[in-house]
Design a protein around this motif. Structure first.
Motif, PDB file in Angstrom:
ATOM      1  N   ASP A 153       0.824  -1.208   0.000  1.00 26.95           N
ATOM      2  CA  ASP A 153       0.000   0.000   0.000  1.00 26.95           C
ATOM      3  C   ASP A 153       0.859   1.259   0.000  1.00 26.95           C
ATOM      4  OD1 ASP A 153      -2.429  -1.389   0.118  1.00 26.95           O
ATOM      5  OD2 ASP A 153      -2.179  -1.668   2.267  1.00 26.95           O
ATOM      6  N   GLY A 154       2.181   1.076  -0.010  1.00 27.90           N
ATOM      7  CA  GLY A 154       3.053   2.232  -0.007  1.00 27.90           C
ATOM      8  C   GLY A 154       3.385   2.758   1.376  1.00 27.90           C
ATOM      9  N   LEU A 155       2.994   2.041   2.433  1.00 29.12           N
ATOM     10  CA  LEU A 155       3.332   2.485   3.787  1.00 29.12           C
ATOM     11  C   LEU A 155       4.810   2.219   4.037  1.00 29.12           C
ATOM     12  CD1 LEU A 155       1.835   3.630   6.363  1.00 29.12           C
ATOM     13  CD2 LEU A 155       2.118   1.327   7.284  1.00 29.12           C
ATOM     14  N   LEU A 212       3.048   7.622   4.544  1.00 31.10           N
ATOM     15  CA  LEU A 212       2.264   7.304   3.365  1.00 31.10           C
ATOM     16  C   LEU A 212       2.445   8.497   2.428  1.00 31.10           C
ATOM     17  CD1 LEU A 212       0.428   4.885   2.678  1.00 31.10           C
ATOM     18  CD2 LEU A 212      -1.501   6.254   3.465  1.00 31.10           C
ATOM     19  N   ASP A 213       3.093   8.272   1.299  1.00 38.04           N
ATOM     20  CA  ASP A 213       3.377   9.374   0.372  1.00 38.04           C
ATOM     21  C   ASP A 213       4.050  10.542   1.089  1.00 38.04           C
ATOM     22  OD1 ASP A 213       2.109   7.927  -1.656  1.00 38.04           O
ATOM     23  OD2 ASP A 213       0.158   8.717  -1.057  1.00 38.04           O
ATOM     24  N   ASP A 214       5.042  10.242   1.906  1.00 36.17           N
ATOM     25  CA  ASP A 214       5.840  11.251   2.617  1.00 36.17           C
ATOM     26  C   ASP A 214       5.093  11.975   3.735  1.00 36.17           C
ATOM     27  OD1 ASP A 214       8.133  10.738   1.070  1.00 36.17           O
ATOM     28  OD2 ASP A 214       7.370  12.044  -0.516  1.00 36.17           O
TER      29      ASP A 214
END
Length: 149
Positions: free
Chosen positions: A8-10, A58-60
């Motif tokens: 999930d990009g975490l 999450l996305d920085d």
């Protein structure tokens, strides 16, 4: 690399910089102080400097946090938090996996935590067992839980 991003990009990291620590604290303040009403001077305590801190991005953007510290012969996990808009997406489980991995790498045999009673099911699902009776911390019902690593 000591951290990884899940599907999930975490991106769960062990805090190594002041900026990462500030991000972890921002998540903790949002959840524990603002949302749950824990006094600031209880949220940041005398164990901050001794603990290993974690921050999840999450996305920085920081969306989760936790800390791990020595507790007798055990490791104790504290301040596990995910910001409200990001709950229910498996991020808490990913944070716990990372924390448990660090505890295991440091040769701890057992993790202890004081779960908010309403969150105990989350830890049940992760193999933690409840110990003893419910008690209060910062005005919130908790239960002690343990897991052998």
């Amino acid at each position: 690399m000591s951290h990884h991003a899940d599907h999930d990009g975490l991106d769960v990291r062990v805090v190594r910089t002041d900026a990462e620590y500030d991000d972890a604290l921002a998540v903790r303040f949002a959840v524990f102080v603002e949302e749950q009403g824990v006094p600031k001077d209880l949220e940041v305590d005398e164990y901050e400097d001794d603990a290993v801190h974690f921050v999840a991005y999450l996305d920085d953007d920081p969306v989760g946090a936790a800390r791990l510290r020595e507790y007798g012969d055990d490791a104790k996990v504290e301040r596990v938090a995910v910001l409200p808009p990001h709950r229910g997406e498996g991020h808490g489980a990913e944070i716990m996996r990372e924390v448990e991995g660090v505890a295991a790498a440091r040769d701890y045999a057992r993790i202890v935590l004081h779960a908010q009673t309403r969150a105990a099911g989350f830890y049940d699902n992760r193999g933690y067992e409840r110990v003893g009776e419910e008690f209060e911390e910062a005005g919130i019902p908790h239960v002690e839980m343990v897991k052998n690593l």
